[in-house]
Design a protein around this motif. Structure first.
Motif, PDB file in Angstrom:
ATOM      1  N   GLY A 103      14.063  50.383  19.846  1.00  0.00           N
ATOM      2  CA  GLY A 103      13.831  50.365  21.276  1.00  0.00           C
ATOM      3  C   GLY A 103      14.592  51.450  21.978  1.00  0.00           C
ATOM      4  O   GLY A 103      15.290  52.241  21.352  1.00  0.00           O
ATOM      5  N   PRO A 104      14.472  51.550  23.290  1.00  0.00           N
ATOM      6  CA  PRO A 104      15.175  52.575  24.059  1.00  0.00           C
ATOM      7  C   PRO A 104      16.681  52.445  23.879  1.00  0.00           C
ATOM      8  O   PRO A 104      17.214  51.345  23.806  1.00  0.00           O
ATOM      9  N   VAL A 105      17.339  53.562  23.786  1.00  0.00           N
ATOM     10  CA  VAL A 105      18.785  53.569  23.601  1.00  0.00           C
ATOM     11  C   VAL A 105      19.428  54.454  24.653  1.00  0.00           C
ATOM     12  O   VAL A 105      18.968  55.563  24.913  1.00  0.00           O
ATOM     13  N   VAL A 106      20.485  53.975  25.266  1.00  0.00           N
ATOM     14  CA  VAL A 106      21.227  54.790  26.218  1.00  0.00           C
ATOM     15  C   VAL A 106      22.101  55.765  25.440  1.00  0.00           C
ATOM     16  O   VAL A 106      22.824  55.366  24.533  1.00  0.00           O
ATOM     17  N   MET A 107      21.996  57.036  25.789  1.00  0.00           N
ATOM     18  CA  MET A 107      22.791  58.062  25.118  1.00  0.00           C
ATOM     19  C   MET A 107      24.276  57.752  25.260  1.00  0.00           C
ATOM     20  O   MET A 107      24.778  57.559  26.368  1.00  0.00           O
ATOM     21  N   PRO A 108      25.020  57.628  24.141  1.00  0.00           N
ATOM     22  CA  PRO A 108      26.460  57.346  24.233  1.00  0.00           C
ATOM     23  C   PRO A 108      27.166  58.437  25.036  1.00  0.00           C
ATOM     24  O   PRO A 108      26.806  59.610  24.976  1.00  0.00           O
ATOM     25  N   LYS A 109      28.174  58.041  25.773  1.00  0.00           N
ATOM     26  CA  LYS A 109      28.901  58.996  26.599  1.00  0.00           C
ATOM     27  C   LYS A 109      29.879  59.794  25.747  1.00  0.00           C
ATOM     28  O   LYS A 109      30.694  59.231  25.018  1.00  0.00           O
ATOM     29  N   ALA A 110      29.800  61.095  25.853  1.00  0.00           N
ATOM     30  CA  ALA A 110      30.701  61.962  25.095  1.00  0.00           C
ATOM     31  C   ALA A 110      32.114  61.878  25.663  1.00  0.00           C
ATOM     32  O   ALA A 110      32.295  61.678  26.868  1.00  0.00           O
ATOM     33  N   PRO A 111      33.142  62.027  24.812  1.00  0.00           N
ATOM     34  CA  PRO A 111      34.517  62.033  25.308  1.00  0.00           C
ATOM     35  C   PRO A 111      34.713  63.117  26.359  1.00  0.00           C
ATOM     36  O   PRO A 111      34.176  64.224  26.242  1.00  0.00           O
ATOM     37  N   SER A 112      35.488  62.817  27.373  1.00  0.00           N
ATOM     38  CA  SER A 112      35.743  63.765  28.455  1.00  0.00           C
ATOM     39  C   SER A 112      36.817  64.775  28.069  1.00  0.00           C
ATOM     40  O   SER A 112      37.708  64.489  27.257  1.00  0.00           O
ATOM     41  N   GLU A 113      36.734  65.947  28.683  1.00  0.00           N
ATOM     42  CA  GLU A 113      37.775  66.954  28.491  1.00  0.00           C
ATOM     43  C   GLU A 113      39.137  66.448  28.966  1.00  0.00           C
ATOM     44  O   GLU A 113      40.177  66.939  28.515  1.00  0.00           O
ATOM     45  N   ASP A 114      39.115  65.476  29.863  1.00  0.00           N
ATOM     46  CA  ASP A 114      40.381  64.937  30.369  1.00  0.00           C
ATOM     47  C   ASP A 114      41.244  64.346  29.257  1.00  0.00           C
ATOM     48  O   ASP A 114      42.466  64.260  29.392  1.00  0.00           O
ATOM     49  N   THR A 115      40.611  63.940  28.151  1.00  0.00           N
ATOM     50  CA  THR A 115      41.377  63.319  27.067  1.00  0.00           C
ATOM     51  C   THR A 115      42.230  64.325  26.297  1.00  0.00           C
ATOM     52  O   THR A 115      43.103  63.919  25.520  1.00  0.00           O
ATOM     53  N   ILE A 116      41.976  65.624  26.504  1.00  0.00           N
ATOM     54  CA  ILE A 116      42.765  66.631  25.776  1.00  0.00           C
ATOM     55  C   ILE A 116      43.683  67.437  26.689  1.00  0.00           C
ATOM     56  O   ILE A 116      44.493  68.232  26.208  1.00  0.00           O
ATOM     57  N   LEU A 117      43.566  67.251  27.994  1.00  0.00           N
ATOM     58  CA  LEU A 117      44.375  68.021  28.931  1.00  0.00           C
ATOM     59  C   LEU A 117      45.841  67.594  28.874  1.00  0.00           C
ATOM     60  O   LEU A 117      46.150  66.409  28.756  1.00  0.00           O
ATOM     61  N   GLY A 118      46.737  68.567  28.956  1.00  0.00           N
ATOM     62  CA  GLY A 118      48.171  68.270  29.001  1.00  0.00           C
ATOM     63  C   GLY A 118      48.757  67.817  27.685  1.00  0.00           C
ATOM     64  O   GLY A 118      49.876  67.305  27.646  1.00  0.00           O
ATOM     65  N   LYS A 119      48.020  67.978  26.607  1.00  0.00           N
ATOM     66  CA  LYS A 119      48.515  67.572  25.294  1.00  0.00           C
ATOM     67  C   LYS A 119      48.646  68.775  24.367  1.00  0.00           C
ATOM     68  O   LYS A 119      47.952  69.771  24.539  1.00  0.00           O
ATOM     69  N   THR A 120      49.537  68.664  23.405  1.00  0.00           N
ATOM     70  CA  THR A 120      49.623  69.663  22.351  1.00  0.00           C
ATOM     71  C   THR A 120      48.841  69.131  21.168  1.00  0.00           C
ATOM     72  O   THR A 120      49.213  68.121  20.566  1.00  0.00           O
ATOM     73  N   LEU A 121      47.723  69.770  20.871  1.00  0.00           N
ATOM     74  CA  LEU A 121      46.877  69.353  19.756  1.00  0.00           C
ATOM     75  C   LEU A 121      47.195  70.235  18.552  1.00  0.00           C
ATOM     76  O   LEU A 121      47.227  71.455  18.663  1.00  0.00           O
ATOM     77  N   LYS A 122      47.407  69.605  17.402  1.00  0.00           N
ATOM     78  CA  LYS A 122      47.784  70.366  16.214  1.00  0.00           C
ATOM     79  C   LYS A 122      46.762  70.200  15.096  1.00  0.00           C
ATOM     80  O   LYS A 122      46.300  69.086  14.827  1.00  0.00           O
ATOM     81  N   LEU A 123      46.434  71.301  14.455  1.00  0.00           N
ATOM     82  CA  LEU A 123      45.520  71.283  13.323  1.00  0.00           C
ATOM     83  C   LEU A 123      46.144  70.475  12.191  1.00  0.00           C
ATOM     84  O   LEU A 123      47.273  70.750  11.764  1.00  0.00           O
ATOM     85  N   ASP A 124      45.430  69.464  11.735  1.00  0.00           N
ATOM     86  CA  ASP A 124      45.922  68.570  10.678  1.00  0.00           C
ATOM     87  C   ASP A 124      47.222  67.880  11.064  1.00  0.00           C
ATOM     88  O   ASP A 124      47.954  67.374  10.208  1.00  0.00           O
ATOM     89  N   GLY A 125      47.552  67.872  12.346  1.00  0.00           N
ATOM     90  CA  GLY A 125      48.740  67.180  12.818  1.00  0.00           C
ATOM     91  C   GLY A 125      50.035  67.947  12.685  1.00  0.00           C
ATOM     92  O   GLY A 125      51.062  67.535  13.229  1.00  0.00           O
ATOM     93  N   ASN A 126      50.009  69.091  11.985  1.00  0.00           N
ATOM     94  CA  ASN A 126      51.259  69.826  11.789  1.00  0.00           C
ATOM     95  C   ASN A 126      51.075  71.337  11.612  1.00  0.00           C
ATOM     96  O   ASN A 126      51.985  72.024  11.140  1.00  0.00           O
ATOM     97  N   GLY A 127      49.904  71.852  11.996  1.00  0.00           N
ATOM     98  CA  GLY A 127      49.652  73.281  11.803  1.00  0.00           C
ATOM     99  C   GLY A 127      49.512  74.037  13.109  1.00  0.00           C
ATOM    100  O   GLY A 127      50.336  73.893  14.017  1.00  0.00           O
ATOM    101  N   SER A 128      48.460  74.839  13.208  1.00  0.00           N
ATOM    102  CA  SER A 128      48.180  75.593  14.428  1.00  0.00           C
ATOM    103  C   SER A 128      48.103  74.640  15.615  1.00  0.00           C
ATOM    104  O   SER A 128      47.782  73.455  15.451  1.00  0.00           O
ATOM    105  N   SER A 129      48.399  75.150  16.823  1.00  0.00           N
ATOM    106  CA  SER A 129      48.422  74.265  17.989  1.00  0.00           C
ATOM    107  C   SER A 129      47.758  74.918  19.191  1.00  0.00           C
ATOM    108  O   SER A 129      47.675  76.146  19.298  1.00  0.00           O
TER     109      SER A 129
END
Length: 272
Positions: free
Chosen positions: A35-61
């Protein structure tokens, strides 16, 4: 590194109905009926703002911020191996910041951006929940002036030192719940396309490849065996990709249907 489930995205909140639906899905039943499906909402850019994101948790950032309506990388550090001394680590703090993030079309229902102005290492990423999935066509970047080769591909997310042992069980439980949704949505997608052999074949092949692809991406992530953080984020993205296909239909790669038809013809000829 393309996320399995690549289709053209539908606008958030819209409902589409490819084919002839037999039953409308009620809330909480995604994947349990056609049946009809509502398109799931993509994560917002707000979830990554102001954070230090690291590749594999300990690499490039990377650190991302907003400037009006634009998104920018305000800090980027690449970690890799020296070009002239194989096996010796190198680190490059990218200059010329900030770097503008250019929106791109995503094939999996996620918000996608490209750092095109970084000539030595342009790359594209999809926004996940508090993380980004970077693709670079499988190529490592060679930054010759810094004598460094770095591969940005992979999941950039929570740093290793931020994992809370008290939340390990909760995170693993969340992954199990999302896995259940993936199985349910896959079954709904399969049932919907059961009479279309090329689409059915593609859907099965894609689902079968997801687990091995996820394992390849996540095997180097810090403390993955304890928390399953990387697998959780990629599985959440898989739910969105399946939801996009349920809502907007499955887009086959160019020439895929012809290949399936040719294989079927060859198989029939072999039986004669």
């Amino acid at each position: 590194m393309a996320l399995p489930g690549a289709v053209e995205p539908t606008p958030e909140g819209t409902v589409t109905s490819p084919g002839r639906p037999k039953k409308k899905l009620s809330s909480g039943e995604m994947g349990s009926a056609r049946g009809p499906v509502v398109m799931p909402k993509a994560p917002s850019e707000d979830t990554i703002l102001g954070k230090t994101l690291k590749l594999d948790g300990n690499g490039s950032s990377i650190e991302v911020a907003r400037n009006g309506s634009d998104l920018q990388a305000i800090k980027l550090t690449l970690v890799g191996d020296r070009l002239t001394r194989s096996g010796e680590a190198c680190r490059v703090d990218v200059t010329g910041m900030p770097l503008k993030l250019t929106p791109r079309d995503s094939g999996a229902g996620l918000r996608r951006y490209q750092i095109a102005s970084l000539a030595a290492c342009p790359f594209t990423f999809d926004v996940l929940d508090g993380a980004i999935l970077v693709t670079n066509e499988g190529k490592a970047c060679e930054i010759k002036e810094a004598d460094c080769r770095a591969d940005p591909s992979g999941l950039w997310g929570m740093p290793e030192n931020e994992f809370d042992p008290k939340k390990a069980e909760e995170m693993l439980g969340a992954r199990a719940s999302v896995e259940k949704t993936v199985r349910s949505d896959f079954r709904a997608l399969y049932d919907r396309n059961s009479k279309d052999k090329p689409v059915r074949s593609f859907v099965v092949k894609e689902q079968a490849g997801f687990s091995s692809w996820r394992e390849e991406v996540c095997r180097s992530y810090a403390r993955e065996s304890d928390f399953g953080y990387c697998a959780l984020r990629l599985t959440e993205a898989r739910v969105i990709a399946l939801g996009a296909q349920l809502a907007g239909g499955v887009k086959l790669p160019e020439g895929y249907a012809e290949t399936v038809a040719a294989e079927e013809t060859a198989a029939k000829a072999k039986k004669k």
